[in-house]
Design a protein around this motif. Structure first.
Motif, PDB file in Angstrom:
ATOM      1  N   SER B  33       0.837  -1.195   0.000  1.00  0.00           N
ATOM      2  CA  SER B  33       0.000   0.000   0.000  1.00  0.00           C
ATOM      3  C   SER B  33       0.876   1.251   0.000  1.00  0.00           C
ATOM      4  O   SER B  33       2.021   1.238   0.456  1.00  0.00           O
ATOM      5  N   ASN B  35       1.270   5.358   0.872  1.00  0.00           N
ATOM      6  CA  ASN B  35       0.837   6.452   1.732  1.00  0.00           C
ATOM      7  C   ASN B  35       1.360   7.770   1.180  1.00  0.00           C
ATOM      8  O   ASN B  35       2.389   7.800   0.489  1.00  0.00           O
ATOM      9  N   TRP B  92       6.586   0.311   1.305  1.00  0.00           N
ATOM     10  CA  TRP B  92       7.614  -0.668   1.669  1.00  0.00           C
ATOM     11  C   TRP B  92       8.227  -1.224   0.381  1.00  0.00           C
ATOM     12  O   TRP B  92       7.543  -1.361  -0.633  1.00  0.00           O
ATOM     13  N   LEU B  96      14.770  -3.845  -1.063  1.00  0.00           N
ATOM     14  CA  LEU B  96      15.603  -3.070  -0.155  1.00  0.00           C
ATOM     15  C   LEU B  96      15.323  -3.434   1.305  1.00  0.00           C
ATOM     16  O   LEU B  96      16.104  -3.098   2.201  1.00  0.00           O
ATOM     17  N   ASN B  97      14.199  -4.118   1.539  1.00  0.00           N
ATOM     18  CA  ASN B  97      13.770  -4.436   2.909  1.00  0.00           C
ATOM     19  C   ASN B  97      13.713  -3.195   3.773  1.00  0.00           C
ATOM     20  O   ASN B  97      14.291  -3.144   4.880  1.00  0.00           O
ATOM     21  N   GLY B  98      13.015  -2.213   3.262  1.00  0.00           N
ATOM     22  CA  GLY B  98      12.858  -0.970   4.015  1.00  0.00           C
ATOM     23  C   GLY B  98      11.841  -0.083   3.333  1.00  0.00           C
ATOM     24  O   GLY B  98      11.378  -0.369   2.222  1.00  0.00           O
ATOM     25  N   TYR B  99      11.496   0.987   4.020  1.00  0.00           N
ATOM     26  CA  TYR B  99      10.574   1.952   3.437  1.00  0.00           C
ATOM     27  C   TYR B  99      11.311   2.850   2.452  1.00  0.00           C
ATOM     28  O   TYR B  99      12.466   3.235   2.690  1.00  0.00           O
ATOM     29  N   PHE B 101      10.714   6.442   0.161  1.00  0.00           N
ATOM     30  CA  PHE B 101       9.908   7.626  -0.099  1.00  0.00           C
ATOM     31  C   PHE B 101      10.116   8.064  -1.545  1.00  0.00           C
ATOM     32  O   PHE B 101      11.200   7.893  -2.104  1.00  0.00           O
ATOM     33  N   THR B 103      10.511  10.971  -4.476  1.00  0.00           N
ATOM     34  CA  THR B 103      11.438  12.104  -4.551  1.00  0.00           C
ATOM     35  C   THR B 103      10.806  13.420  -4.130  1.00  0.00           C
ATOM     36  O   THR B 103      11.502  14.391  -3.897  1.00  0.00           O
TER      37      THR B 103
END
Lengths: 122, 110
Positions: B33, B35, B92, B96-99, B101, B103
């Motif tokens: 999802s 955000n 997510w 990369l196993n991370g959040y 964002f 640009t």
């Protein structure tokens, strides 16, 4: 209403360790269903996720920072902390703490702290 | 180079509709999802849209989100001067196993 507040030195020397604390108020840090996150924003740039911690102490770090990051939680003080070692000028940024809400439809960051600027300079 | 890209800027006159795209990959937007966060000048980011298209209480219904495949978008209808801000998408990423964002997009009200 839950609030988060970052605190810590605004100036850190190169090669030293950056240490920040986030104090949670308005709800319990031990309430299940949340992770506690650190996110930073380099001056004039976008957002970068650093990592998160559960109240039990389990952590998840950004792989690009993992070797230098340590997060911890102090439930008795409703605080969680960030340590970033061997800092350089590239670590100069506004550091935010944020609650991550865990849900079946996905997770999101809400609320955020106001942020604290950390400058790395001798 | 970010794995999630947004146009650097968008603009419109008061009352107009503005749309911001968020282009990602199979490893992030397709599978998770999205955000959206609004960052007013000099302020911390604030949750604007969660779970692709849900508005938190207090967020005007002028803001709407959608997702299709590896892209997402944020629409602002009835643009107002107080909507001048930076907007970031996030998701997510399981490579990369991370959040990650986006640009970021700066919205200007002309």
């Amino acid at each position: 209403q839950m609030q988060l507040q970052e605190s810590g030195p605004g100036l850190v020397k190169p090669s030293q360790t950056l240490s920040l604390t986030c104090t949670v108020s308005g709800d319990s840090i031990t309430r299940g269903g949340y992770y506690w996150n650190w996110i930073r924003q380099h001056p004039g740039r976008g957002l970068e996720w650093i990592g998160n911690i559960y109240y039990s102490g389990s952590t998840y770090y950004n792989s690009s920072l993992k070797s230098r990051v340590t997060m911890s939680v102090d439930t008795s003080k409703s605080q969680f902390s960030l340590k970033l070692s061997s800092v350089t000028a590239a670590d100069t940024a506004v550091y935010y703490c944020a609650r991550e809400v865990i849900s079946e439809t996905g997770n999101w960051f809400d609320p955020w702290g106001q942020g604290t600027l950390v400058t790395v300079s001798s | 180079q970010s794995v999630v890209t947004q146009p650097p800027s968008a603009s419109g006159t008061p009352g107009q509709r503005v749309s911001i795209s968020c282009s990602g990959r199979n490893s992030n937007i397709r599978g998770y999802s999205v955000n959206w966060y609004q960052q007013l000048p000099g302020a911390a980011p604030k949750l604007l849209i969660y779970s692709n298209n849900q508005r938190p209480s207090g967020v005007p219904d002028r803001f709407s989100g959608s997702k299709s495949g590896t892209s997402a978008s944020l629409a602002i209808s009835g643009l107002q001067s107080e909507d001048e801000a930076d907007y970031y998408c996030a998701a997510w990423d399981d490579t990369l196993n991370g959040y990650v964002f986006g640009t970021g997009t700066k919205v200007t009200v002309l």
